[in-house]
Scaffold this active site. Structure first.
Site, PDB file in Angstrom:
ATOM      1  N   GLU A  41       0.876  -1.162   0.000  1.00  0.00           N
ATOM      2  CA  GLU A  41       0.000   0.000   0.000  1.00  0.00           C
ATOM      3  C   GLU A  41       0.918   1.217   0.000  1.00  0.00           C
ATOM      4  O   GLU A  41       1.841   1.289   0.820  1.00  0.00           O
ATOM      5  CB  GLU A  41      -0.880   0.039   1.257  1.00  0.00           C
ATOM      6  CG  GLU A  41      -1.848   1.205   1.196  1.00  0.00           C
ATOM      7  CD  GLU A  41      -2.571   1.508   2.515  1.00  0.00           C
ATOM      8  OE1 GLU A  41      -2.154   1.000   3.568  1.00  0.00           O
ATOM      9  OE2 GLU A  41      -3.550   2.273   2.462  1.00  0.00           O
TER      10      GLU A  41
ATOM     11  N   ARG B 203       6.307 -12.709   9.200  1.00  0.00           N
ATOM     12  CA  ARG B 203       7.034 -11.496   8.863  1.00  0.00           C
ATOM     13  C   ARG B 203       8.350 -11.448   9.622  1.00  0.00           C
ATOM     14  O   ARG B 203       8.548 -12.155  10.605  1.00  0.00           O
ATOM     15  CB  ARG B 203       6.188 -10.278   9.198  1.00  0.00           C
ATOM     16  CG  ARG B 203       5.845 -10.158  10.692  1.00  0.00           C
ATOM     17  CD  ARG B 203       5.635  -8.717  11.118  1.00  0.00           C
ATOM     18  NE  ARG B 203       5.160  -7.881  10.053  1.00  0.00           N
ATOM     19  CZ  ARG B 203       3.911  -7.428   9.925  1.00  0.00           C
ATOM     20  NH1 ARG B 203       3.013  -7.755  10.840  1.00  0.00           N
ATOM     21  NH2 ARG B 203       3.570  -6.656   8.937  1.00  0.00           N
TER      22      ARG B 203
ATOM     23  N   LYS C 263       5.083   0.412  11.166  1.00  0.00           N
ATOM     24  CA  LYS C 263       4.967   1.709  10.520  1.00  0.00           C
ATOM     25  C   LYS C 263       4.715   2.814  11.547  1.00  0.00           C
ATOM     26  O   LYS C 263       5.228   3.920  11.417  1.00  0.00           O
ATOM     27  CB  LYS C 263       3.803   1.689   9.520  1.00  0.00           C
ATOM     28  CG  LYS C 263       4.265   1.510   8.086  1.00  0.00           C
ATOM     29  CD  LYS C 263       3.105   1.379   7.124  1.00  0.00           C
ATOM     30  CE  LYS C 263       3.625   0.875   5.784  1.00  0.00           C
ATOM     31  NZ  LYS C 263       2.574   0.461   4.870  1.00  0.00           N
TER      32      LYS C 263
END
Length: 563
Positions: free
Chosen positions: A39, A265, A275
Site C-alpha cells: 500500500e 514477517r 509503521k
RNA sequence: UGGCCGAUAGUGUAAUGGUAGCACGACAGAUUCUGGUUCUGUUUGUGAGGGUUCAAAUCCUUCUCGGCCAGCCA
C-alpha cells in the site's frame, strides 16, 4: 555425479517452495505468478525486503513472473511520493517487474461490476447501520453477531442504493456495501464484512472519479485473480482472512483461483519495524527522516551503505516459515560485512589522530609507497600513498603502559606501519596535564614496504596518514538505534531504549589523499576500522562525507571490554 | 467457557517414521603486512505427559506456552 545435481539433492525447500514444486509437478500450474502488493502509504522497510525477495525470488527461481501491484484502495492515506519511493526500493534490490506494474485502482470499474453481480446474486447488501452499530451488531470474539435490519433488503433496493452511493448521493459513512456471509461465524472476518465504503476523497491516481472505494479484503483476492496470480503470499495476520479471500474469488465467478499462503514477517533485534513506531521516530525528531541511515527502512539502509546483494543474501538465510521469530541483527551485519569484504576497496583514515614524528627520516623528504586496494580482490589494483616525517596514527594504537598481549605501539616497541616501514617508539611527548600529544619514533629504512626478510617478528600493524598530505573531515559514526534487543521489553515504551549515541559526529578525522576523490555513494573499508560509505545525500564530487556502515569485527576491543 | 496458527541449541532454520544437521553468535586455537579475512575445533536443542511402532522432532492424544483476529485500515 555432477556438482549441480548434488546441490539439487542436498538443497532443502521451505514450505512455499514445496507447495510450488507440488503444483508444478501435478500440473495444477505450468508456471507461477507471484506479486508484491504494497500500500503506498509509507516507506518500505527491511521486513518488506524479505517479502520482495521472496516473491520476486520465487518467480526468478521457477521462471515465472512477479507483479508489482499497488494496493491503493484508501485514498486518505496514500500518496504519489510513496508510489515512487517503493518502485525505487524494489529496483535497488535488483528486481524487475518488467511490464507488470499494476494498481488496484486500475480495477475499480471491474471491481464495481462484480459488486453489482454480488448484489444481484443476493450475496451483498447495502447497510445503513452507523459504524458504532455495525460494531455492536458484530458481536465479540466469544459472542456471535446478529443480523443488521438491512440484511434482507431486496436486490432492487440494494442495487439502487449502491448506484446512488457511487453517484455521490450520500455523505461519508452513511452506507456501506457488505458481503452477506454469516453473522454467527466464529471467524469475525466472515460476519458480513464491508466491501465498499463511501469516501469523498481525491485519489492519487483516479482523482475524483470515485467516491466509493473497495476494501482490501475484497480488492486483494480479485486483483490476484485478474492478474492470474497463482501463489498470493502474505503475512501471518491474514490467515483469518483466507476464507474471505476464497469467498470473494468464488462468488465473483472469476475463473482463475489464486491461492493465499501466509508466512511469518521479519522481526529484527535492536530495532522496530512497525509503521507507527517508525513514523514516530521521524515525526518526533529522534532520527532525521525516513532515510536516516539508522532506520531499518530500505531507503535508510541504502543510504547507510548496505549493499543490495547483502540484503538479498540475508533474506535467503533467514528462511521462510510460519513460526514467529526475531532474527539476530548480527546476521544482517554479517551479510553486509561478507559482501563488503570482497567488494570494498581499502584506504587509511585516522579517526582519532595522534601525531608521530619519525626522527631519523629526512625533513623534507616525501616518498610514495605502493598499497593494494583490496587483498581479497587482486583486480582492484593498487595506489600509491605519500609517506613523510610527520604522520598521524590512531590514538588507541598507542599505550604508554600496555597490558599483556597489546601488539600495538608503546615505548621501545616496534610495529609496522601498513604498506610503509617498521617504526620504534623512542619518546613520548606530553602536555602539562600529562596527556600524550606526540610520539617520537625511528624507522628502519630496510623495512620499506612494510616487510623485512630477516625473520623479525612484528606483531602489530597500524594504519596511518602523512600529516601534511592528509585532509581533514568529519566522519559520522552510526550505531544501533536501540540499546536493547527488544526495544521497550522492560518498560513497555520502546523509546526508553532509544540509543542517544546512535549518531556521533567525529570531527577532525585525517583521511588519506585518495579518499578525497571518492564518488558519492561508494563503499570503502577504512583499514582496521570498518566499512564506510560516502553519504549519497550530502557528499559532493571531490568532497565526500563518510558515514560508518558497519565496523570490522574487533576481537581486541571485545577482549578489553571483558577485562 | 470463540476461531485460526505456531512451538527443534542463545538466535534463525533443516531433517516429511530410520545417524537431530546447517548458518549466525559465543568460546578456544591456527594462519595473516588489517587483532579484518580464511581455516580448525568446542559448547548448547526436539515445550510437558501419555500412546502407536522394531524405530517418533515427525503419527495419535491430553496439556502447557506463545501469536493473530471484534477498522467503513492494509
Amino acid at each position: 555425479m555432477s556438482e549441480s545435481s548434488r546441490n539439487q539433492e542436498e538443497r532443502s525447500l521451505h514450505f512455499i517452495q514445496r507447495i510450488i514444486e507440488d503444483d508444478l509437478a501435478t500440473g495444477k500450474h505450468t508456471s507461477i505468478v507471484t506479486r508484491f502488493p504494497p500500500e503506498p502509504n509509507g516507506y518500505l522497510h527491511i521486513g518488506h525486503a524479505k517479502s520482495i525477495c521472496l516473491n520476486f525470488g520465487l518467480a526468478e527461481a521457477y521462471q515465472g513472473r512477479c507483479h508489482l501491484r499497488f494496493d491503493d484502495t484508501n485514498p486518505e492515506k496514500e500518496e504519489m511520493e510513496y508510489i515512487e519511493s517503493i518502485q525505487k526500493d524494489v529496483q535497488w534490490l535488483g528486481f524487475d517487474w518488467k511490464e507488470h506494474l499494476y494498481f488496484a485502482s486500475d480495477y475499480f470499474q471491474q471491481l464495481y461490476d462484480i459488486a453489482e453481480l454480488l448484489i444481484k446474486k443476493g450475496k451483498a447488501y447495502v447497510d445503513s447501520l452507523t459504524p458504532e452499530e455495525v460494531k455492536e451488531y458484530r458481536g465479540t470474539l466469544t459472542k456471535p453477531g446478529r443480523p443488521s435490519p438491512d440484511r434482507e433488503r431486496s436486490v432492487e433496493e440494494n442495487l439502487d442504493l449502491f448506484r446512488s452511493m457511487r453517484a455521490g448521493d450520500f455523505p461519508d459513512g452513511t452506507y456501506v456495501l457488505r458481503a452477506k456471509i454469516d453473522m454467527e461465524s466464529p471467524n469475525l472476518n466472515m460476519r458480513d464484512p464491508a466491501l465498499y465504503r463511501i469516501k469523498h476523497a481525491s485519489h492519487p491516481r483516479t482523482g475524483s472519479q470515485w467516491c466509493i472505494y473497495p476494501m482490501y479484503d475484497y480488492t486483494h483476492p480479485l486483483s490476484d485473480a485478474f492478474e492470474g496470480i497463482t501463489h498470493s503470499i502474505c503475512t501471518l495476520e491474514f490467515e483469518d482472512h483466507r476464507p474471505l479471500y476464497d469467498w470473494c474469488v468464488i462468488e465473483s465467478e472469476f475463473p482463475h483461483q489464486p491461492r493465499q499462503i501466509e508466512f511469518a514477517r521479519l522481526n529484527l533485534t535492536y530495532t522496530v519495524m512497525s509503521k507507527r513506531r517508525l513514523l514516530n521516530l521521524v515525526r518526533d525528531g529522534h532520527v532525521e527522516g525516513w532515510s536516516d541511515p539508522r532506520m531499518p527502512t530500505i531507503s535508510g539502509i541504502r543510504r547507510r551503505g548496505y549493499p543490495p546483494q547483502a540484503i538479498r543474501d540475508f533474506s535467503e538465510r533467514i528462511g521462510v516459515a510460519k513460526t514467529y521469530s526475531t532474527v539476530d541483527f548480527a546476521l544482517l551485519e554479517h551479510c553486509v560485512r561478507e559482501d563488503l569484504n570482497i567488494h570494498a576497496p581499502r584506504a587509511m583514515a585516522v579517526l582519532d589522530p595522534l601525531k608521530v614524528v619519525i626522527t631519523n627520516y629526512p625533513e623534507d623528504q616525501v616518498e610514495f609507497l605502493e598499497a593494494d586496494n583490496n587483498p581479497e580482490d587482486p583486480s582492484a589494483g593498487s595506489r600509491s600513498i605519500p609517506f613523510s616525517r610527520e604522520l598521524f596514527i590512531e590514538r588507541e594504537d598507542f599505550m604508554e603502559h600496555p597490558p599483556k598481549k597489546f601488539f600495538r605501539l608503546s615505548p621501545g616497541k616496534e610495529i609496522r606501519l601498513k604498506h610503509a616501514y617498521y617504526v620504534t617508539c623512542t619518546d613520548v611527548v606530553k602536555d602539562d596535564e600529562g596527556t600524550v600529544i606526540e610520539l617520537h619514533c625511528t624507522y628502519d629504512p630496510a623495512s620499506r614496504g612494510g616487510w623485512t626478510d630477516d625473520g623479525r617478528k612484528v606483531k602489530g600493524t597500524s594504519h596511518w596518514v602523512s600529516a601534511s598530505h592528509a585532509w581533514e573531515s568529519d566522519v559520522i559514526i552510526y550505531d544501533k538505534l536501540f540499546t536493547s534487543e527488544v526495544p521497550g521489553a522492560e518498560t513497555g515504551d520502546y523509546l526508553d531504549d532509544f540509543n542517544p549515541d546512535s549518531k556521533q559526529v567525529i570531527p577532525g578525522c585525517k583521511l588519506e589523499p585518495s579518499l578525497k576523490e571518492t564518488a558519492p555513494g561508494t563503499n570503502v573499508q577504512f583499514l582496521r576500522k570498518g566499512y564506510f560509505f560516502s553519504d549519497p545525500d550530502v557528499s559532493q564530487p571531490g568532497n565526500p562525507v563518510f558515514i560508518k556502515t558497519v565496523g570490522l569485527k574487533d576481537t581486541w576491543a571485545k577482549k578489553m571490554k571483558q577485562s
